[in-house]
Write a protein that holds these residues in place. Structure first.
Motif, PDB file in Angstrom:
ATOM      1  N   ARG A  30       0.838  -1.203   0.000  1.00 13.68           N
ATOM      2  CA  ARG A  30       0.000   0.000   0.000  1.00 13.68           C
ATOM      3  C   ARG A  30       0.873   1.253   0.000  1.00 13.68           C
ATOM      4  O   ARG A  30       2.043   1.209   0.355  1.00 13.68           O
ATOM      5  CB  ARG A  30      -0.941   0.004   1.198  1.00 13.68           C
ATOM      6  CG  ARG A  30      -0.203   0.104   2.511  1.00 13.68           C
ATOM      7  CD  ARG A  30      -1.188   0.242   3.664  1.00 13.68           C
ATOM      8  NE  ARG A  30      -0.460   0.318   4.895  1.00 13.68           N
ATOM      9  CZ  ARG A  30      -0.577  -0.536   5.890  1.00 13.68           C
ATOM     10  NH1 ARG A  30      -1.413  -1.535   5.792  1.00 13.68           N
ATOM     11  NH2 ARG A  30       0.128  -0.385   6.983  1.00 13.68           N
ATOM     12  N   GLY A  31       0.278   2.360  -0.391  1.00 15.02           N
ATOM     13  CA  GLY A  31       0.969   3.645  -0.349  1.00 15.02           C
ATOM     14  C   GLY A  31       1.897   3.872  -1.521  1.00 15.02           C
ATOM     15  O   GLY A  31       1.846   3.190  -2.534  1.00 15.02           O
ATOM     16  N   ARG A  32       2.787   4.854  -1.336  1.00 15.30           N
ATOM     17  CA  ARG A  32       3.701   5.291  -2.392  1.00 15.30           C
ATOM     18  C   ARG A  32       5.052   5.585  -1.739  1.00 15.30           C
ATOM     19  O   ARG A  32       5.118   6.088  -0.634  1.00 15.30           O
ATOM     20  CB  ARG A  32       3.107   6.550  -3.010  1.00 15.30           C
ATOM     21  CG  ARG A  32       3.911   7.250  -4.033  1.00 15.30           C
ATOM     22  CD  ARG A  32       3.214   8.510  -4.544  1.00 15.30           C
ATOM     23  NE  ARG A  32       1.788   8.344  -4.799  1.00 15.30           N
ATOM     24  CZ  ARG A  32       1.265   7.885  -5.929  1.00 15.30           C
ATOM     25  NH1 ARG A  32       2.030   7.546  -6.924  1.00 15.30           N
ATOM     26  NH2 ARG A  32      -0.041   7.779  -6.071  1.00 15.30           N
ATOM     27  N   ILE A  33       6.129   5.302  -2.465  1.00 13.40           N
ATOM     28  CA  ILE A  33       7.491   5.581  -1.986  1.00 13.40           C
ATOM     29  C   ILE A  33       8.217   6.410  -3.034  1.00 13.40           C
ATOM     30  O   ILE A  33       8.026   6.192  -4.231  1.00 13.40           O
ATOM     31  CB  ILE A  33       8.268   4.271  -1.661  1.00 13.40           C
ATOM     32  CG1 ILE A  33       9.594   4.549  -0.985  1.00 13.40           C
ATOM     33  CG2 ILE A  33       8.471   3.437  -2.899  1.00 13.40           C
ATOM     34  CD1 ILE A  33       9.480   4.982   0.437  1.00 13.40           C
ATOM     35  N   ARG A  34       9.007   7.357  -2.564  1.00 12.17           N
ATOM     36  CA  ARG A  34       9.779   8.214  -3.457  1.00 12.17           C
ATOM     37  C   ARG A  34      11.252   8.124  -3.089  1.00 12.17           C
ATOM     38  O   ARG A  34      11.600   7.905  -1.924  1.00 12.17           O
ATOM     39  CB  ARG A  34       9.314   9.660  -3.336  1.00 12.17           C
ATOM     40  CG  ARG A  34       7.904   9.879  -3.845  1.00 12.17           C
ATOM     41  CD  ARG A  34       7.387  11.287  -3.517  1.00 12.17           C
ATOM     42  NE  ARG A  34       5.996  11.426  -3.911  1.00 12.17           N
ATOM     43  CZ  ARG A  34       4.955  11.061  -3.162  1.00 12.17           C
ATOM     44  NH1 ARG A  34       5.131  10.528  -1.990  1.00 12.17           N
ATOM     45  NH2 ARG A  34       3.725  11.229  -3.604  1.00 12.17           N
TER      46      ARG A  34
END
Length: 188
Positions: A30-34
């Motif tokens: 889940r979510g987003r990583i940068r």
């Protein structure tokens, strides 16, 4: 609002041309990583923080990745001995590691491998990408759970694992799948 980042660690590599870095790989749940974000390693007592140096998707470097993608996260080499299959990388403070929980479990039918489960039985719990041995405790009024039965139990694991309320899991006895369950309460 977007859910906090969570990635299952399924494998760990030390890229040859990237000296001093380690690359845990897995699926983003889940979510987003940068690139540049801080992640927390959770589970198996290996809690630590690290900055994401780079993100690898199918051998291509990207600046961002999101839920459902299989990725490799390049982290500082100091994490090399700490990261292992079954842990998770998450947004700091968004999930904790636990060794005890209450759960509702369902046993498979006998013809699918289901067997009787007793209090004190040592089972292998498959939680996300982790497999951890644990002991099950049945309620006092229950002597055993038999195939096809559903029951409320408590579980004590040998190692802390990243867990959440509502987390599903499977369990095995003597190498055979015997049932599945859902975490109903995290115990401290």
């Amino acid at each position: 609002m977007e859910k906090p980042f969570l990635m299952l660690v399924e494998d760990v590599f030390s890229p040859r041309r990237q000296g001093g870095l380690v690359m845990p790989t897995g699926r983003i749940e889940r979510g987003r990583i940068r690139k540049g974000d801080v992640v927390e390693l959770v589970g198996f007592g290996g809690d630590a923080l690290a900055h994401v140096t780079d993100i690898d998707v199918s051998r291509l470097r990207v600046n961002e990745a999101s839920a459902g993608m299989n990725v490799g996260l390049l982290l500082p080499g100091a994490m090399a001995g700490a990261v292992e299959r079954g842990q998770v990388l998450a947004e700091p403070g968004s999930i904790g590691a636990h060794v005890a929980f209450a759960a509702d479990i369902t046993l498979l039918p006998e013809e699918q491998g289901g067997t009787e489960v007793l209090t004190g039985e040592s089972l292998d719990f498959c939680i996300r990408a982790a497999t951890v041995r644990g002991v099950v405790t049945l309620p006092r009024e229950t002597d055993a759970l038999r195939p096809l039965h559903v029951g409320a139990v408590t579980v004590t694991l040998e190692r802390p694992v990243a867990l959440e309320d509502g987390q599903s899991f499977a369990f095995r006895l003597h190498g055979r799948a015997v049932g599945s369950g859902t975490v109903t309460q995290l115990l401290h």
